[in-house]
Design an enzyme around this catalytic site. Sequence first.
Site, mmCIF file in Angstrom:
data_model
loop_
_atom_site.group_PDB
_atom_site.id
_atom_site.type_symbol
_atom_site.label_atom_id
_atom_site.label_comp_id
_atom_site.label_asym_id
_atom_site.label_seq_id
_atom_site.Cartn_x
_atom_site.Cartn_y
_atom_site.Cartn_z
ATOM 1 N N GLY A 11 0.839 -1.209 0.000
ATOM 2 C CA GLY A 11 0.000 0.000 0.000
ATOM 3 C C GLY A 11 0.871 1.255 0.000
ATOM 4 N NE ARG A 25 18.014 14.994 -5.780
ATOM 5 C CZ ARG A 25 17.383 16.148 -5.903
ATOM 6 N NH1 ARG A 25 17.316 16.988 -4.866
ATOM 7 N NH2 ARG A 25 16.796 16.491 -7.042
ATOM 8 N NE ARG A 72 -2.209 -4.082 -1.133
ATOM 9 C CZ ARG A 72 -1.726 -3.634 0.027
ATOM 10 N NH1 ARG A 72 -0.769 -4.327 0.619
ATOM 11 N NH2 ARG A 72 -2.175 -2.511 0.559
ATOM 12 C CB CYS A 73 4.290 -8.813 -6.428
ATOM 13 S SG CYS A 73 4.924 -9.978 -7.643
ATOM 14 C CG ASP A 103 3.168 -6.684 7.229
ATOM 15 O OD1 ASP A 103 2.761 -6.081 6.216
ATOM 16 O OD2 ASP A 103 2.428 -7.379 7.946
ATOM 17 C CB THR A 105 7.578 -4.458 1.435
ATOM 18 O OG1 THR A 105 6.403 -3.900 0.863
ATOM 19 C CG2 THR A 105 8.811 -4.000 0.681
ATOM 20 C CB THR A 125 2.647 0.656 6.128
ATOM 21 O OG1 THR A 125 1.256 0.344 6.368
ATOM 22 C CG2 THR A 125 3.440 0.356 7.391
ATOM 23 C CG ASP A 127 -1.960 -0.347 7.848
ATOM 24 O OD1 ASP A 127 -2.040 -1.496 7.388
ATOM 25 O OD2 ASP A 127 -2.569 0.628 7.365
ATOM 26 C CG ASP A 129 1.241 -2.898 10.240
ATOM 27 O OD1 ASP A 129 0.577 -3.709 9.580
ATOM 28 O OD2 ASP A 129 2.171 -2.212 9.742
ATOM 29 N NE ARG A 171 -2.961 -5.109 5.211
ATOM 30 C CZ ARG A 171 -3.417 -5.358 3.988
ATOM 31 N NH1 ARG A 171 -4.371 -6.245 3.819
ATOM 32 N NH2 ARG A 171 -2.938 -4.727 2.944
ATOM 33 C CB SER A 214 -24.563 19.568 19.864
ATOM 34 O OG SER A 214 -23.151 19.464 19.621
HETATM 35 O O1 F6P Z 1 -1.708 -1.320 4.412
HETATM 36 C C1 F6P Z 1 -2.229 -0.079 4.083
HETATM 37 C C2 F6P Z 1 -3.704 -0.206 3.750
HETATM 38 O O2 F6P Z 1 -4.189 1.053 3.413
HETATM 39 C C3 F6P Z 1 -4.551 -0.769 4.881
HETATM 40 O O3 F6P Z 1 -4.828 0.185 5.885
HETATM 41 C C4 F6P Z 1 -5.774 -1.193 4.118
HETATM 42 O O4 F6P Z 1 -6.550 -2.157 4.812
HETATM 43 C C5 F6P Z 1 -5.133 -1.805 2.864
HETATM 44 O O5 F6P Z 1 -3.908 -1.095 2.661
HETATM 45 C C6 F6P Z 1 -5.979 -1.697 1.613
HETATM 46 O O6 F6P Z 1 -5.299 -2.474 0.625
HETATM 47 P P1 F6P Z 1 -5.459 -2.133 -0.937
HETATM 48 O O7 F6P Z 1 -4.803 -0.816 -1.191
HETATM 49 O O8 F6P Z 1 -4.729 -3.265 -1.624
HETATM 50 O O9 F6P Z 1 -6.942 -2.108 -1.205
#
Ligand code: F6P
Length: 319
Positions: A11, A25, A72-73, A103, A105, A125, A127, A129, A171, A214
Amino acid sequence: MKKIVVLTSGGDSPGMNAAIRAVVRTGLFHGLEVFGVERGYTGLIEGQIFPMNISSVGGIIQRGGTILKTSRCEKFKTKEGLDMALQKIREFNIDGLVAIGGDGTFRGIREFSALGVKTMGVPATIDNDLSDTDMAIGVDTALNTVMGAIDKIKDTASSHERAFIIEVMGRNSGYLALMGGIAGGVEVILIPEISYNLPEISLKLKEGYQRGKSHCIIVIAEGVGETYEISKFLEDKIGFETRVTILGYLQRGGSPSAFDRLLASRLGAAAVEHLLKGETSKMVGLMGNKIEATDLEVVLSQPKTISQDLYNLALRLAK
Ligand code: F6P
């Protein structure tokens, strides 16, 4: 170490371009030849490798996304894919690889290192994480996006005296929801790491409604996975009319913040310098205010945990 290659994978996140710029650079500064790979590991397998120079990364530090594109490969997870990528690395006489991503990657480059290619990971990322780095590239920018969205939703929630459930990305990590919720001053934060009691939550929100609030805002991490069910449960119990907003992919874009540009510049440069020291299969990360390199085995063996102290702070402040 004479030739290095840089790629972005998984992502995308705001600040990846600043990291690419720093890798290119810094490599050129040390007299290396630097190559870029289009579309992450997919492009590596297909040999989409091209030379980069000082100008290749001009005018990109402020741009979100990644000029190298990403992917994403699944094929890279197979022996055939790894062998094809290794063949391209050999064909181009590449000595070192810098992979900017999350992760998934890093699991890829860990396998690659085992085949003798010197590799370095740069954490990017939204996330956040990944262990062994306080922040990954893109998190600060995404947090500001989440906070800005909460502020905007609060305006209309107050005007209509509504409750809003705002779903954020991450995620399986609740980091963006927790930190965005604290910064946005929301009433409830739901994350996958910590269980919650909906009947108790609805009583709290109803008390707030009866007290004359409110509006109320509930931030929920996508990893909780029950956004609409929770909205339905609360709908006729808390007094407020309830609406749902899914922030989605806008959290992945935008011009990187100063924090992310500085973090990306430091991490991209450090990745090259650690390769030049002969190190491999590591991730560079921010630890306090220092940049440290940690073995990928360690990084990948322990997911980052959510701070219970910060969660307790959120509970105390959200009234
Ligand atoms: O890992 C980053 C992220 O944005 C997550 O937060 C999300 O769940 C996921 O990628 C979405 O994956 P994709 O971009 O493949 O739809």
